[in-house]
Scaffold this motif. Structure first.
Motif, PDB file in Angstrom:
ATOM      1  N   LYS A 169      90.091 117.285  13.547  1.00 33.43           N
ATOM      2  CA  LYS A 169      91.400 116.617  13.648  1.00 33.43           C
ATOM      3  C   LYS A 169      91.631 116.050  15.050  1.00 33.43           C
ATOM      4  CE  LYS A 169      93.506 120.378  12.413  1.00 33.43           C
ATOM      5  NZ  LYS A 169      92.270 121.164  12.186  1.00 33.43           N
ATOM      6  N   SER A 170      91.391 116.871  16.066  1.00 32.77           N
ATOM      7  CA  SER A 170      91.654 116.418  17.438  1.00 32.77           C
ATOM      8  C   SER A 170      90.669 115.326  17.835  1.00 32.77           C
ATOM      9  CB  SER A 170      91.568 117.589  18.410  1.00 32.77           C
ATOM     10  OG  SER A 170      92.499 118.590  18.057  1.00 32.77           O
ATOM     11  N   THR A 171      89.416 115.461  17.386  1.00 34.43           N
ATOM     12  CA  THR A 171      88.412 114.434  17.671  1.00 34.43           C
ATOM     13  C   THR A 171      88.835 113.100  17.054  1.00 34.43           C
ATOM     14  OG1 THR A 171      86.717 116.155  17.638  1.00 34.43           O
ATOM     15  CG2 THR A 171      85.945 113.887  17.463  1.00 34.43           C
ATOM     16  N   PHE A 182      93.531 114.801  23.280  1.00 33.78           N
ATOM     17  CA  PHE A 182      93.802 116.127  22.726  1.00 33.78           C
ATOM     18  C   PHE A 182      92.561 116.979  22.957  1.00 33.78           C
ATOM     19  CE2 PHE A 182      96.548 113.448  19.908  1.00 33.78           C
ATOM     20  CZ  PHE A 182      97.762 114.054  20.184  1.00 33.78           C
ATOM     21  N   LYS A 183      92.769 118.252  23.156  1.00 34.06           N
ATOM     22  CA  LYS A 183      91.649 119.169  23.398  1.00 34.06           C
ATOM     23  C   LYS A 183      90.831 119.338  22.110  1.00 34.06           C
ATOM     24  CE  LYS A 183      90.790 123.598  25.600  1.00 34.06           C
ATOM     25  NZ  LYS A 183      90.655 124.827  24.837  1.00 34.06           N
ATOM     26  N   THR A 184      89.517 119.246  22.238  1.00 37.63           N
ATOM     27  CA  THR A 184      88.655 119.443  21.070  1.00 37.63           C
ATOM     28  C   THR A 184      87.719 120.620  21.297  1.00 37.63           C
ATOM     29  OG1 THR A 184      86.950 117.956  21.910  1.00 37.63           O
ATOM     30  CG2 THR A 184      88.652 116.971  20.534  1.00 37.63           C
ATOM     31  N   THR A 197      91.024 125.651  18.301  1.00 38.14           N
ATOM     32  CA  THR A 197      91.090 124.985  19.596  1.00 38.14           C
ATOM     33  C   THR A 197      92.503 124.497  19.871  1.00 38.14           C
ATOM     34  OG1 THR A 197      88.798 124.325  19.349  1.00 38.14           O
ATOM     35  CG2 THR A 197      90.093 123.145  21.003  1.00 38.14           C
ATOM     36  N   THR A 198      93.096 123.802  18.888  1.00 36.13           N
ATOM     37  CA  THR A 198      94.459 123.301  19.054  1.00 36.13           C
ATOM     38  C   THR A 198      95.429 124.433  18.746  1.00 36.13           C
ATOM     39  OG1 THR A 198      93.705 121.115  18.383  1.00 36.13           O
ATOM     40  CG2 THR A 198      96.085 121.504  18.320  1.00 36.13           C
ATOM     41  N   ARG A 199      96.362 124.665  19.661  1.00 36.63           N
ATOM     42  CA  ARG A 199      97.275 125.800  19.512  1.00 36.63           C
ATOM     43  C   ARG A 199      98.687 125.400  19.110  1.00 36.63           C
ATOM     44  NH1 ARG A 199      94.794 130.782  19.342  1.00 36.63           N
ATOM     45  NH2 ARG A 199      92.828 130.545  20.467  1.00 36.63           N
ATOM     46  N   ALA A 213     100.708 113.162  15.450  1.00 40.27           N
ATOM     47  CA  ALA A 213     100.743 114.558  15.886  1.00 40.27           C
ATOM     48  C   ALA A 213      99.415 115.225  15.590  1.00 40.27           C
ATOM     49  CB  ALA A 213     101.860 115.305  15.164  1.00 40.27           C
ATOM     50  N   ASP A 214      98.865 115.854  16.619  1.00 39.82           N
ATOM     51  CA  ASP A 214      97.734 116.751  16.412  1.00 39.82           C
ATOM     52  C   ASP A 214      98.342 118.122  16.103  1.00 39.82           C
ATOM     53  OD1 ASP A 214      95.192 117.726  16.227  1.00 39.82           O
ATOM     54  OD2 ASP A 214      94.828 117.816  18.391  1.00 39.82           O
ATOM     55  N   ALA A 215      97.605 118.953  15.402  1.00 44.51           N
ATOM     56  CA  ALA A 215      98.158 120.243  14.984  1.00 44.51           C
ATOM     57  C   ALA A 215      97.038 121.257  14.845  1.00 44.51           C
ATOM     58  CB  ALA A 215      98.893 120.077  13.649  1.00 44.51           C
ATOM     59  N   PRO A 216      97.383 122.548  14.925  1.00 41.38           N
ATOM     60  CA  PRO A 216      96.359 123.576  14.728  1.00 41.38           C
ATOM     61  C   PRO A 216      95.837 123.564  13.293  1.00 41.38           C
ATOM     62  CG  PRO A 216      98.402 124.508  15.632  1.00 41.38           C
ATOM     63  CD  PRO A 216      98.703 123.115  15.199  1.00 41.38           C
TER      64      PRO A 216
HETATM   65 MG    MG Z   1      92.261 120.498  17.187  1.00 42.15          MG
END
Ligand code: MG
Ligand code: GTP
Ligand code: ZN
Length: 291
Positions: A169-171, A182-184, A197-199, A213-216
């Motif tokens: 998702k973040s990638t 976003f952190k991957t 990774t995503t909190r 929106a990125d999400a856990p």
């Molecule tokens: Mg993520």
């Protein structure tokens, strides 16, 4: 009192976006007494405090709401479903699509890490979901494949990424929104699932009307609908159901069921029907344990 959009929620603080500025707010007052929660995506009324802080007093009515990921007022969800690490899981995909349908949020299915699956498997999988009536696209985010198709679907809408941890998702979010990072997870991380990774859910503005929106990632999801209504959220069942012998056919044990007939003839994928039965059963169990 001013109005703004909650873009981040971290340990009791809410970052509220209002005309280009972000204020760190706490939620206090009348509104907490009522037990209201604040979600990312909420429009809120707040009192400014100083130049960078504020107090949220009221959550404005929500247009939509998802439980997983927890977010309000999205129009569109990109459901990330990877071919490998984690392995393709049609049940989780169909469950997430059910949640989107119940919430009235339009889905796009992104089959991710397409570079790690055979081209035949990729096209067969994408075509299966397209034939069911979904917008589905194969994505190899690192090669940029499929990214433009997903990006075109973001315009003028508020989108959230959903799916299991590690699905990419973040990638994908980073590929969709150049300049945002976003952190991957690490590439070397091949230990399987479970590492998040995503909190936090975080909304990022791409332009005045476009947000992402990125999400856990998540693995648990309640069935947000009574068991008898699960079937209504399988779009391919709708037309078929008119030919079932029973008007309220659940497509389970009934005779002369057009859905089961279509499954037997391969017109509805067996995996979709398996998802339906499992979701129905889970919804039943939820209902029974509620008493
Ligand atoms: Mg993520
Ligand atoms: N080969 C390949 N690897 C990918 C692709 N997309 C993501 N990955 C890798 O998959 C791993 C997980 O990616 P993330 O983007 O962090 O996954 P996520 O869905 O955000 O995970 P959570 O934040 O834990 O929910 C990383 O090692 C990525 O480099 C892709 O299209 N191809
Ligand atoms: Zn039926």
């Amino acid at each position: 009192m001013r109005e703004g959009r909650v873009i981040r929620a971290i340990s009791g603080f809410f970052d509220v976006f209002d005309e280009g500025c972000v204020r760190r707010c706490r939620a206090r007052g009348v509104f907490k007494v009522k037990g209201t929660t604040v979600l990312v995506g909420d429009f809120v009324r707040y009192e400014p405090v100083g130049s960078q802080e504020g107090i949220i007093r009221e959550v404005l009515p929500r247009r939509t709401m998802l439980i997983r990921p927890p977010i309000a007022n999205v129009d569109h969800v990109v459901v990330a479903c990877s071919f490998v690490t984690p392995d393709l899981n049609f049940y989780m995909l169909d469950k997430t699509l059910l949640q989107a349908s119940v919430a009235g949020v339009e889905p796009t299915v992104a089959f991710t890490k397409a570079d790690l699956a055979s081209p035949d498997r990729v096209s067969a999988t994408v075509e299966t979901y397209q034939r069911l009536g979904y917008e589905a696209v194969a994505v190899a985010a690192k090669r940029g494949e499929g990214v433009a198709v997903v990006r075109a679907r973001l315009v003028g809408r508020v989108t959230v990424l959903a799916g299991p941890s590690g699905a990419g998702k973040s990638t994908l979010a980073n590929a969709l929104a150049p300049g945002i990072s976003f952190k991957t997870g690490e590439v070397s991380e091949k230990i399987g699932r479970g590492r998040q990774t995503t909190r936090h859910v975080e909304l990022v503005r791409l332009d005045d009307t476009t947000w992402i929106a990125d999400a856990p990632g998540f693995s648990q999801l309640q069935i947000p609908v009574p068991s008898r209504e699960v079937r209504l959220h399988f779009p391919e069942f709708r037309a078929l159901a008119e030919d079932c012998a029973y008007r309220d056919c659940l497509h389970l044990d009934e005779d002369h069921c057009a859905v089961k007939q279509a499954v037997a003839e391969g017109r509805v994928p067996a995996s979709r029907y398996a998802s339906y039965k499992q979701l129905y059963e889970e919804a039943r169990e939820q209902e029974l344990s509620a008493y």
